[in-house]
Design a protein around this motif. Structure first.
Motif, PDB file in Angstrom:
ATOM      1  N   LEU A  17      99.488  35.911  83.959  1.00 21.46           N
ATOM      2  CA  LEU A  17     100.678  36.681  83.575  1.00 21.46           C
ATOM      3  C   LEU A  17     100.607  37.063  82.103  1.00 21.46           C
ATOM      4  N   ILE A  18     100.195  36.136  81.266  1.00 20.99           N
ATOM      5  CA  ILE A  18     100.094  36.393  79.820  1.00 20.99           C
ATOM      6  C   ILE A  18      99.067  37.493  79.555  1.00 20.99           C
ATOM      7  N   THR A  27     105.586  42.924  73.604  1.00 24.59           N
ATOM      8  CA  THR A  27     105.748  42.322  72.278  1.00 24.59           C
ATOM      9  C   THR A  27     105.794  40.809  72.431  1.00 24.59           C
ATOM     10  N   ASP A  28     105.631  40.098  71.316  1.00 20.10           N
ATOM     11  CA  ASP A  28     105.739  38.634  71.355  1.00 20.10           C
ATOM     12  C   ASP A  28     107.100  38.212  71.899  1.00 20.10           C
ATOM     13  N   ALA A  32     107.649  35.902  75.178  1.00 23.87           N
ATOM     14  CA  ALA A  32     108.393  34.647  75.084  1.00 23.87           C
ATOM     15  C   ALA A  32     109.533  34.612  76.103  1.00 23.87           C
ATOM     16  N   GLU A  33     110.250  35.719  76.236  1.00 25.97           N
ATOM     17  CA  GLU A  33     111.354  35.782  77.200  1.00 25.97           C
ATOM     18  C   GLU A  33     110.852  35.584  78.623  1.00 25.97           C
ATOM     19  N   LYS A  34     109.736  36.255  78.975  1.00 25.36           N
ATOM     20  CA  LYS A  34     109.171  36.117  80.328  1.00 25.36           C
ATOM     21  C   LYS A  34     108.717  34.695  80.603  1.00 25.36           C
ATOM     22  N   THR A  41     108.215  29.238  69.447  1.00 25.20           N
ATOM     23  CA  THR A  41     107.325  28.404  70.261  1.00 25.20           C
ATOM     24  C   THR A  41     106.144  29.223  70.745  1.00 25.20           C
ATOM     25  N   TRP A  42     106.406  30.439  71.232  1.00 23.34           N
ATOM     26  CA  TRP A  42     105.314  31.294  71.707  1.00 23.34           C
ATOM     27  C   TRP A  42     104.338  31.598  70.579  1.00 23.34           C
ATOM     28  N   ARG A  43     104.856  31.951  69.416  1.00 21.50           N
ATOM     29  CA  ARG A  43     103.974  32.285  68.286  1.00 21.50           C
ATOM     30  C   ARG A  43     103.137  31.065  67.873  1.00 21.50           C
TER      31      ARG A  43
END
Length: 160
Positions: A17-18, A27-28, A32-34, A41-43
């Motif tokens: 998925l990523i 976008t980041d 992150a939302e998905k 945290t994602w970054r």
């Protein structure tokens, strides 16, 4: 009783998925939302997780290569095919020679075209690939160095 997956395990289990989201220019924040994690945290995971870093680097390298190939084609010129739409009229005549019916149809045909070399693309390519020979002002660096030395001498002598 099984414990909850760690964030790292959860993110790694969702690598397909990523990859898809990165290739689709998410976008980041959207990623992150998905994934259901905060942006910070994602970054953090993106910069610390070697698998994610490798995937992002690979996708960026592929895209850069595609752009380089396209830029090179613009520099050298290329042939391509374009769909051209043409209206075709057909007249059906009666026995006495009068037009009874005019039938219109649309015909789509492929036409081979040529896009000539683009001078701006060539300049950009050469300015980036052979800077010393193709920069806008090859003497600018030398002139700037001499000007800097003069300013340094003025400052040292107190004339500034």
């Amino acid at each position: 009783m099984m414990g909850r997956k760690s964030i790292d395990e959860d993110i790694e289990s969702r690598l397909p998925l990523i990859i898809s989201m990165i290739k689709d220019n998410f976008t980041d924040k959207e990623i992150a939302e998905k994934l259901g994690v905060s942006l910070s945290t994602w970054r953090r995971k993106k910069s610390q997780n070697n698998k994610i870093k490798a995937i992002i680097d690979e996708i960026c390298d592929e895209r850069n290569s595609e752009v380089e190939q396209a830029l090179f084609k613009c520099c050298t010129g290329y042939h391509y095919y374009e769909d051209v739409v043409t209206k075709v009229k057909e007249q059906v005549l009666s026995e006495d020679g009068e037009t009874i019916l005019v039938k219109e149809d649309v015909k789509i045909s492929k036409v081979k075209k040529y896009k000539g070399p683009d001078v701006v693309a060539q300049k950009y390519w050469l300015n980036n690939r052979k800077k010393a020979a193709w920069k806008d002002d090859p003497n600018k660096t030398e002139i700037d160095k001499k000007a800097l030395k003069l300013k340094e001498k003025q400052i040292e002598s107190g004339g500034w």
